[in-house]
Design a protein around this motif. Structure first.
Motif, PDB file in Angstrom:
ATOM      1  N   TYR A  28       0.815  -1.215   0.000  1.00 54.99           N
ATOM      2  CA  TYR A  28       0.000   0.000   0.000  1.00 54.99           C
ATOM      3  C   TYR A  28       0.853   1.272   0.000  1.00 54.99           C
ATOM      4  O   TYR A  28       0.330   2.382   0.079  1.00 54.99           O
ATOM      5  N   GLY A  29       2.171   1.115  -0.063  1.00 52.99           N
ATOM      6  CA  GLY A  29       3.063   2.276  -0.142  1.00 52.99           C
ATOM      7  C   GLY A  29       2.848   3.268   0.990  1.00 52.99           C
ATOM      8  O   GLY A  29       2.692   4.462   0.756  1.00 52.99           O
ATOM      9  N   SER A  52     -15.143  24.767   3.154  1.00 53.54           N
ATOM     10  CA  SER A  52     -14.672  23.679   2.275  1.00 53.54           C
ATOM     11  C   SER A  52     -15.201  22.311   2.684  1.00 53.54           C
ATOM     12  O   SER A  52     -15.212  21.973   3.874  1.00 53.54           O
ATOM     13  N   GLU A  53     -15.592  21.545   1.665  1.00 51.19           N
ATOM     14  CA  GLU A  53     -15.815  20.106   1.859  1.00 51.19           C
ATOM     15  C   GLU A  53     -14.635  19.410   1.192  1.00 51.19           C
ATOM     16  O   GLU A  53     -14.230  19.781   0.082  1.00 51.19           O
ATOM     17  N   VAL A  54     -14.079  18.409   1.877  1.00 55.79           N
ATOM     18  CA  VAL A  54     -12.828  17.807   1.418  1.00 55.79           C
ATOM     19  C   VAL A  54     -12.954  16.295   1.305  1.00 55.79           C
ATOM     20  O   VAL A  54     -13.530  15.637   2.178  1.00 55.79           O
ATOM     21  N   LEU A  55     -12.393  15.766   0.220  1.00 56.82           N
ATOM     22  CA  LEU A  55     -12.222  14.321   0.083  1.00 56.82           C
ATOM     23  C   LEU A  55     -10.740  14.039   0.300  1.00 56.82           C
ATOM     24  O   LEU A  55      -9.898  14.566  -0.424  1.00 56.82           O
ATOM     25  N   GLU A  56     -10.426  13.221   1.321  1.00 57.48           N
ATOM     26  CA  GLU A  56      -9.035  12.819   1.527  1.00 57.48           C
ATOM     27  C   GLU A  56      -8.870  11.379   1.066  1.00 57.48           C
ATOM     28  O   GLU A  56      -9.650  10.499   1.428  1.00 57.48           O
ATOM     29  N   ILE A  57      -7.829  11.158   0.267  1.00 59.11           N
ATOM     30  CA  ILE A  57      -7.531   9.808  -0.223  1.00 59.11           C
ATOM     31  C   ILE A  57      -6.399   9.241   0.628  1.00 59.11           C
ATOM     32  O   ILE A  57      -5.336   9.847   0.734  1.00 59.11           O
ATOM     33  N   GLY A  58      -6.625   8.072   1.235  1.00 58.08           N
ATOM     34  CA  GLY A  58      -5.584   7.399   2.020  1.00 58.08           C
ATOM     35  C   GLY A  58      -5.184   8.148   3.265  1.00 58.08           C
ATOM     36  O   GLY A  58      -4.054   8.629   3.366  1.00 58.08           O
ATOM     37  N   PRO A  59      -6.087   8.267   4.257  1.00 57.03           N
ATOM     38  CA  PRO A  59      -5.757   9.028   5.465  1.00 57.03           C
ATOM     39  C   PRO A  59      -4.713   8.386   6.375  1.00 57.03           C
ATOM     40  O   PRO A  59      -4.183   9.043   7.264  1.00 57.03           O
ATOM     41  N   GLY A  60      -4.400   7.106   6.165  1.00 56.70           N
ATOM     42  CA  GLY A  60      -3.419   6.443   7.037  1.00 56.70           C
ATOM     43  C   GLY A  60      -3.941   6.327   8.455  1.00 56.70           C
ATOM     44  O   GLY A  60      -5.020   5.791   8.692  1.00 56.70           O
ATOM     45  N   ILE A  61      -3.205   6.880   9.422  1.00 59.33           N
ATOM     46  CA  ILE A  61      -3.686   6.858  10.814  1.00 59.33           C
ATOM     47  C   ILE A  61      -4.425   8.154  11.160  1.00 59.33           C
ATOM     48  O   ILE A  61      -4.870   8.338  12.289  1.00 59.33           O
ATOM     49  N   MET A 113     -20.723  11.307  -3.808  1.00 59.31           N
ATOM     50  CA  MET A 113     -20.382  11.488  -2.388  1.00 59.31           C
ATOM     51  C   MET A 113     -20.780  12.864  -1.864  1.00 59.31           C
ATOM     52  O   MET A 113     -21.114  13.029  -0.704  1.00 59.31           O
ATOM     53  N   PHE A 114     -20.677  13.877  -2.725  1.00 54.21           N
ATOM     54  CA  PHE A 114     -20.910  15.257  -2.287  1.00 54.21           C
ATOM     55  C   PHE A 114     -22.210  15.836  -2.837  1.00 54.21           C
ATOM     56  O   PHE A 114     -22.449  17.041  -2.712  1.00 54.21           O
ATOM     57  N   GLY A 115     -23.020  14.984  -3.456  1.00 53.74           N
ATOM     58  CA  GLY A 115     -24.336  15.415  -3.913  1.00 53.74           C
ATOM     59  C   GLY A 115     -24.315  16.622  -4.825  1.00 53.74           C
ATOM     60  O   GLY A 115     -25.195  17.483  -4.765  1.00 53.74           O
ATOM     61  N   GLY A 116     -23.262  16.732  -5.664  1.00 53.94           N
ATOM     62  CA  GLY A 116     -23.197  17.849  -6.611  1.00 53.94           C
ATOM     63  C   GLY A 116     -22.604  19.127  -6.038  1.00 53.94           C
ATOM     64  O   GLY A 116     -22.431  20.110  -6.748  1.00 53.94           O
ATOM     65  N   ARG A 117     -22.276  19.126  -4.737  1.00 53.58           N
ATOM     66  CA  ARG A 117     -21.677  20.339  -4.130  1.00 53.58           C
ATOM     67  C   ARG A 117     -20.189  20.406  -4.493  1.00 53.58           C
ATOM     68  O   ARG A 117     -19.543  19.376  -4.668  1.00 53.58           O
ATOM     69  N   PRO A 118     -19.606  21.619  -4.555  1.00 57.44           N
ATOM     70  CA  PRO A 118     -18.171  21.711  -4.847  1.00 57.44           C
ATOM     71  C   PRO A 118     -17.336  21.144  -3.703  1.00 57.44           C
ATOM     72  O   PRO A 118     -17.723  21.255  -2.535  1.00 57.44           O
ATOM     73  N   PHE A 119     -16.236  20.504  -4.030  1.00 59.66           N
ATOM     74  CA  PHE A 119     -15.353  19.953  -2.992  1.00 59.66           C
ATOM     75  C   PHE A 119     -13.909  19.972  -3.483  1.00 59.66           C
ATOM     76  O   PHE A 119     -13.640  20.228  -4.659  1.00 59.66           O
ATOM     77  N   LYS A 120     -12.993  19.715  -2.570  1.00 61.93           N
ATOM     78  CA  LYS A 120     -11.561  19.696  -2.891  1.00 61.93           C
ATOM     79  C   LYS A 120     -10.989  18.334  -2.507  1.00 61.93           C
ATOM     80  O   LYS A 120     -11.438  17.738  -1.527  1.00 61.93           O
ATOM     81  N   ILE A 121     -10.022  17.880  -3.276  1.00 61.98           N
ATOM     82  CA  ILE A 121      -9.364  16.603  -2.979  1.00 61.98           C
ATOM     83  C   ILE A 121      -7.987  16.898  -2.402  1.00 61.98           C
ATOM     84  O   ILE A 121      -7.249  17.728  -2.923  1.00 61.98           O
ATOM     85  N   VAL A 122      -7.665  16.225  -1.292  1.00 61.50           N
ATOM     86  CA  VAL A 122      -6.355  16.371  -0.650  1.00 61.50           C
ATOM     87  C   VAL A 122      -5.840  14.969  -0.332  1.00 61.50           C
ATOM     88  O   VAL A 122      -6.617  14.104   0.078  1.00 61.50           O
ATOM     89  N   ALA A 123      -4.547  14.737  -0.536  1.00 61.96           N
ATOM     90  CA  ALA A 123      -4.026  13.394  -0.254  1.00 61.96           C
ATOM     91  C   ALA A 123      -2.512  13.376  -0.123  1.00 61.96           C
ATOM     92  O   ALA A 123      -1.816  14.165  -0.755  1.00 61.96           O
ATOM     93  N   ASN A 124      -2.042  12.451   0.718  1.00 63.07           N
ATOM     94  CA  ASN A 124      -0.634  12.049   0.729  1.00 63.07           C
ATOM     95  C   ASN A 124      -0.660  10.704   0.001  1.00 63.07           C
ATOM     96  O   ASN A 124      -0.971   9.683   0.590  1.00 63.07           O
ATOM     97  N   LEU A 125      -0.401  10.738  -1.323  1.00 62.82           N
ATOM     98  CA  LEU A 125      -0.663   9.557  -2.154  1.00 62.82           C
ATOM     99  C   LEU A 125       0.460   8.526  -2.092  1.00 62.82           C
ATOM    100  O   LEU A 125       1.637   8.884  -2.064  1.00 62.82           O
TER     101      LEU A 125
END
Length: 283
Positions: A28-29, A52-61, A113-125
């Motif tokens: 899983y890097g 802001s509404e945020v989608l985080e990819i791979g939150p880890g701990i 996931m956000f029902g058409g509302r604007p959101f931002k993606i943040v991640a430590n990929l």
């Protein structure tokens, strides 16, 4: 939350890892961030505030997640590793604006996931899957305003590269077709646990409302781009002639290059996105 008790404090990360008998999974890097300054740079670059509404990819701990929860209105964090879900439930227990979702980001219906509302993606990929994730998000035209990610520095350099530079390639053109890249920070290996073997960077990709160039056939243009960089030492005319997915003769490509004012001996690395679009339309 008290900064000392946040996971950006390395001692706190070590405590959580030991307490939960967590072992890092190479497939899983996993490299957890342990530097609050870097996390604050990510939050700043992503322009996160209480609206802001945020989608985080791979939150880890949950290290970056804690800061997102403190600064954003709402956070949805998608984690693939089932062993991290119970840990996240503990580390994020005091935040009622975070929803942890167990799943593979590549299989989620992100728009819904956000029902058409604007959101931002943040991640430590994870570095091994950076390009498939980012290109998947851009090509599927997920309705995110921006994608701010920690990735391998070499990949970040390629995403923002310009024609003629050594880092310029198919990835540069694909990213810049959909987004405006901005390099927010370079990050050394000692900001992670365990330390990766490469330097990292935070890059923000601001989604363009419409692609940066107009082209009649998007798929054909990207085939020409792949052909150009598949054999980058060859002239563009020869590279396209030899590419399996295309059926143009060298003469046809040379005639098209001439008609848009380019030398028939030009290499693909010299062409801008606009010139690739013109070449595609001409062919």
């Amino acid at each position: 939350m008290d900064k000392e008790k946040m996971l950006s404090n390395p001692q706190e990360t070590i405590r959580v890892i030991k307490e939960n008998n967590f072992t890092f999974r190479k497939n899983y890097g996993q490299n957890f961030l342990i530097d609050s300054h870097v996390i604050e740079k990510i939050i700043d670059a992503a322009e996160i505030d209480k609206s802001s509404e945020v989608l985080e990819i791979g939150p880890g701990i949950g290290t970056l997640t804690q800061y997102l929860a403190e600064n954003a209105g709402a956070v949805k964090a998608v984690e693939i590793d089932d062993k991290l879900i119970p840990i996240l439930e503990k580390t994020l227990a005091e935040y009622d604006n975070v929803e942890v979702i167990h799943g593979d980001i590549l299989k989620q219906d992100i728009g819904a996931m956000f029902g058409g509302r604007p959101f931002k993606i943040v991640a430590n990929l994870p570095y091994y899957i950076t390009t498939p994730i980012i290109m998947g998000l851009l090509e599927s035209r997920v309705p995110a305003e921006s994608i701010t990610v920690m990735i391998q520095k070499e990949v970040a350099d390629r995403m923002k590269a310009t024609p003629g530079s050594k880092d310029y390639g198919a990835l540069s053109l694909a990213v810049q077709y959909y987004a405006d890249p901005y390099l927010a920070a370079n990050v050394p290996p000692n900001c992670f646990m365990p330390r990766p073997n490469v330097g990292s960077a935070v890059i923000r990709l601001k989604r363009l409302e419409t692609p940066s160039v107009e082209v009649k056939d998007e798929q054909k243009m990207f085939k020409l781009i792949r052909a150009a960089f598949n054999q980058r030492r060859k002239t563009l005319a020869n590279a396209i002639k030899n590419f399996e997915g295309l059926s143009f003769s060298r003469e046809e490509v040379e005639a098209a290059l001439t008609s848009i004012g380019l030398d028939v001996r030009v290499r693909g690395e010299a062409l801008s996105l606009e010139e690739f679009a013109k070449l595609s339309d001409n062919l």
